[in-house]
Scaffold this active site. Structure first.
Site, PDB file in Angstrom:
ATOM      1  N   ARG A  88      52.950 109.760  -6.674  1.00  0.00           N
ATOM      2  CA  ARG A  88      53.731 108.559  -6.278  1.00  0.00           C
ATOM      3  C   ARG A  88      52.922 107.725  -5.299  1.00  0.00           C
ATOM      4  O   ARG A  88      53.076 106.517  -5.208  1.00  0.00           O
ATOM      5  CB  ARG A  88      55.084 108.939  -5.668  1.00  0.00           C
ATOM      6  CG  ARG A  88      55.832 107.723  -5.075  1.00  0.00           C
ATOM      7  CD  ARG A  88      57.351 107.882  -5.055  1.00  0.00           C
ATOM      8  NE  ARG A  88      57.771 109.168  -4.547  1.00  0.00           N
ATOM      9  CZ  ARG A  88      57.820 109.504  -3.255  1.00  0.00           C
ATOM     10  NH1 ARG A  88      57.482 108.615  -2.325  1.00  0.00           N
ATOM     11  NH2 ARG A  88      58.202 110.699  -2.883  1.00  0.00           N
ATOM     12  N   TYR A  92      58.977  82.190 -12.333  1.00  0.00           N
ATOM     13  CA  TYR A  92      59.382  83.165 -13.359  1.00  0.00           C
ATOM     14  C   TYR A  92      60.846  83.609 -13.143  1.00  0.00           C
ATOM     15  O   TYR A  92      61.241  83.917 -12.013  1.00  0.00           O
ATOM     16  CB  TYR A  92      58.425  84.359 -13.266  1.00  0.00           C
ATOM     17  CG  TYR A  92      58.712  85.476 -14.230  1.00  0.00           C
ATOM     18  CD1 TYR A  92      58.585  85.306 -15.604  1.00  0.00           C
ATOM     19  CD2 TYR A  92      59.092  86.735 -13.769  1.00  0.00           C
ATOM     20  CE1 TYR A  92      58.837  86.340 -16.485  1.00  0.00           C
ATOM     21  CE2 TYR A  92      59.342  87.787 -14.640  1.00  0.00           C
ATOM     22  CZ  TYR A  92      59.221  87.577 -15.997  1.00  0.00           C
ATOM     23  OH  TYR A  92      59.470  88.601 -16.862  1.00  0.00           O
ATOM     24  N   ASP A 133      51.726  84.185  -7.653  1.00  0.00           N
ATOM     25  CA  ASP A 133      51.745  84.851  -8.953  1.00  0.00           C
ATOM     26  C   ASP A 133      50.626  84.193  -9.765  1.00  0.00           C
ATOM     27  O   ASP A 133      50.707  83.018 -10.117  1.00  0.00           O
ATOM     28  CB  ASP A 133      53.121  84.647  -9.618  1.00  0.00           C
ATOM     29  CG  ASP A 133      53.242  85.372 -10.960  1.00  0.00           C
ATOM     30  OD1 ASP A 133      52.210  85.547 -11.644  1.00  0.00           O
ATOM     31  OD2 ASP A 133      54.376  85.746 -11.325  1.00  0.00           O
ATOM     32  N   LYS A 147      50.543  91.239 -19.220  1.00  0.00           N
ATOM     33  CA  LYS A 147      50.056  90.071 -19.956  1.00  0.00           C
ATOM     34  C   LYS A 147      48.550  90.234 -20.212  1.00  0.00           C
ATOM     35  O   LYS A 147      48.157  91.205 -20.820  1.00  0.00           O
ATOM     36  CB  LYS A 147      50.411  88.791 -19.178  1.00  0.00           C
ATOM     37  CG  LYS A 147      51.852  88.786 -18.654  1.00  0.00           C
ATOM     38  CD  LYS A 147      52.903  88.729 -19.759  1.00  0.00           C
ATOM     39  CE  LYS A 147      54.298  89.129 -19.322  1.00  0.00           C
ATOM     40  NZ  LYS A 147      54.874  88.392 -18.202  1.00  0.00           N
TER      41      LYS A 147
HETATM   42  C1  LIG Z   1      56.027  88.639 -17.271  1.00  0.00           C
HETATM   43  C2  LIG Z   1      55.867  87.965 -15.980  1.00  0.00           C
HETATM   44  C3  LIG Z   1      56.183  88.612 -14.781  1.00  0.00           C
HETATM   45  C4  LIG Z   1      56.851  89.967 -14.735  1.00  0.00           C
HETATM   46  O1  LIG Z   1      56.044  90.992 -15.170  1.00  0.00           O
HETATM   47  P1  LIG Z   1      56.641  92.352 -15.798  1.00  0.00           P
HETATM   48  O2  LIG Z   1      55.404  93.156 -16.008  1.00  0.00           O
HETATM   49  O3  LIG Z   1      57.340  91.972 -17.063  1.00  0.00           O
HETATM   50  O4  LIG Z   1      57.573  92.942 -14.806  1.00  0.00           O
HETATM   51  C5  LIG Z   1      55.916  87.949 -13.602  1.00  0.00           C
HETATM   52  N1  LIG Z   1      55.394  86.721 -13.577  1.00  0.00           N
HETATM   53  C6  LIG Z   1      55.096  86.041 -14.702  1.00  0.00           C
HETATM   54  C7  LIG Z   1      54.532  84.679 -14.609  1.00  0.00           C
HETATM   55  C8  LIG Z   1      55.336  86.645 -15.942  1.00  0.00           C
HETATM   56  O5  LIG Z   1      55.092  85.962 -17.056  1.00  0.00           O
END
Ligand SMILES: *Cc1c(COP(=O)(O)O)cnc(C)c1O
Length: 392
Positions: A55, A108, A181, A206
């Site tokens: 963890r 998001y 982000d 992604k």
């Molecule tokens: C998909 C996404 C997230 C969240 O990520 P997860 O891995 O699905 O929790 C955050 N920010 C953006 C811009 C995203 O496209």
């Protein structure tokens, strides 16, 4: 060492220990045993840097964290079980009850829910939303209890940008922390830590994962912040990254740069095709010279990824549905950034809660279609779009 070389070799020198295995093994274990009392006693004195329990720290996870930190020009990184695990941890690291957050309106969706509803209800944290296109908006939104400016550039839905350097400068003058982000650009095309941002977050589900087989997230920044995050938000909330998924990301990182180059080339060709099509009214792609913030993108990014939106001229839902259903290479689904091209229409989910009129008032047209351009041949993708548009 340049990025591409680093992603292949960095931190992988000790293959001798692994019988010469060219790919590091997966440490699929929950705990680590010690020689004796004194040895484990010593490890407890520095839990952030010792392998005690998965963890906290695990070698398969740490290796990927080191590479991601190096790639983003950060000192240290912490992987999480999802992008939202990373985002909620990064936000919680900088706020406490009764604080105020400034963020962008097209942030998001789940991040928006976390800030606007969850943090408000649980911790009385207020928030102000700005379009993010002008620095004055941030200046006006700041309040005496503002402790965090949360950026997403390019942002979701219409991919608008924020001037990262200018926002950081403003924030630093007021003693406010910044988080960005950076999922859209990936750490290949944008290095916000070089511009002074405190923490950078990614959904590794992604481009970093890139093969639509991993859900993960990462926070990258200074050692001091990441160590605190390790002890608190990561260890206590427990959204830990698994060794196996880290190993999949290690594989993905080896091709990240060449994949991003291909996504960029394909996306530009598709975007240019759509821009010249009579049934398309607008293309929202930061990599197109016609994009309203193209100059800012050129200043702070070194390239553009493969996710963008365009607007069909028609606002007839049945026509839009027909268009989407007649695509063959573009599969219909959420998420993006993988090897496969995807199509998604915001109206599908929004129309469950809003009337077409309310939807339009959000500034997004009913005919807005989002494409994630994959690694197929651009010619095939364009031919697919062409036949579907031809039927409209
Ligand atoms: C998909 C996404 C997230 C969240 O990520 P997860 O891995 O699905 O929790 C955050 N920010 C953006 C811009 C995203 O496209």
């Amino acid at each position: 060492m340049k990025d591409k070389t680093m992603l292949v070799h960095f931190s992988e020198e000790d293959s001798k220990q692994n019988h010469g295995a060219v790919v590091p093994p997966i440490y699929q274990n929950s705990l680590f045993v010690y020689e004796d009392w004194d040895a484990i006693d010593q490890a407890f004195d520095d839990p952030v840097n010792n392998f005690l329990y998965t963890r906290g720290k695990n070698p398969s996870v740490s290796l990927v964290e080191e590479k991601l930190a190096k790639l983003a020009h950060g000192e240290k990184a912490k992987l999480f079980a999802s992008g939202m695990g990373a985002i909620s941890a990064a936000i919680l690291h900088f706020v406490k009850a009764n604080d105020h957050i400034v963020t962008v309106s097209n942030v998001y969706g789940p991040t928006n829910n976390f800030i606007k509803h969850y943090l408000k209800e649980k911790c009385n944290i207020d928030s102000t939303y700005v379009s993010g296109k002008r620095i004055e908006e941030f200046e006006q939104a700041i309040q005496p209890n503002t402790t965090l400016i949360y950026l997403e550039s390019p942002s979701s839905a219409l991919f608008s940008l924020q001037d990262v350097e200018a926002v950081v400068q403003l924030a630093k003058q007021r003693g406010i922390h910044t988080v960005i982000d950076n999922t859209w650009a990936s750490p290949i095309f944008q290095k916000p830590l070089d511009l002074g941002v405190d923490l950078e977050v990614h959904s590794c589900s992604k481009y970093i994962g890139g093969h639509s087989d991993v859900v993960a997230g990462v926070v990258i920044g200074k050692t001091e912040d990441i160590d605190q995050l390790f002890l608190h938000e990561a260890a206590l909330l427990g959204a830990k990254m698994s060794p196996f998924e880290s190993w999949l990301i290690l594989r993905s990182l080896r091709t990240l740069k060449i994949r991003m180059k291909e996504h960029q080339e394909n996306a530009l060709q598709v975007a240019q095709y759509l821009e010249s099509h009579p049934k398309v009214s607008k293309v929202h792609y930061p990599g197109l010279p016609s994009f309203d913030q193209y100059q800012l993108g050129q200043k702070q990014m070194s390239g553009y990824s493969g996710l963008f939106a365009f607007e069909l001229r028609t606002e007839d839902v049945l026509e839009i549905k027909k268009f989407v259903n007649s695509l063959s290479y573009f599969k219909i689904g959420v998420s993006w950034g993988g090897h496969e091209s995807l199509v998604y229409v915001p109206a599908i989910s929004y129309l469950k809660e809003l009337t077409p009129q309310q939807f339009k008032e959000m500034g997004i047209s009913l005919g807005t279609v989002r494409l994630s351009i994959g690694l197929e041949d651009a010619e095939d993708l364009i031919a697919d779009l062409d036949q579907a548009l031809g039927d409209l």
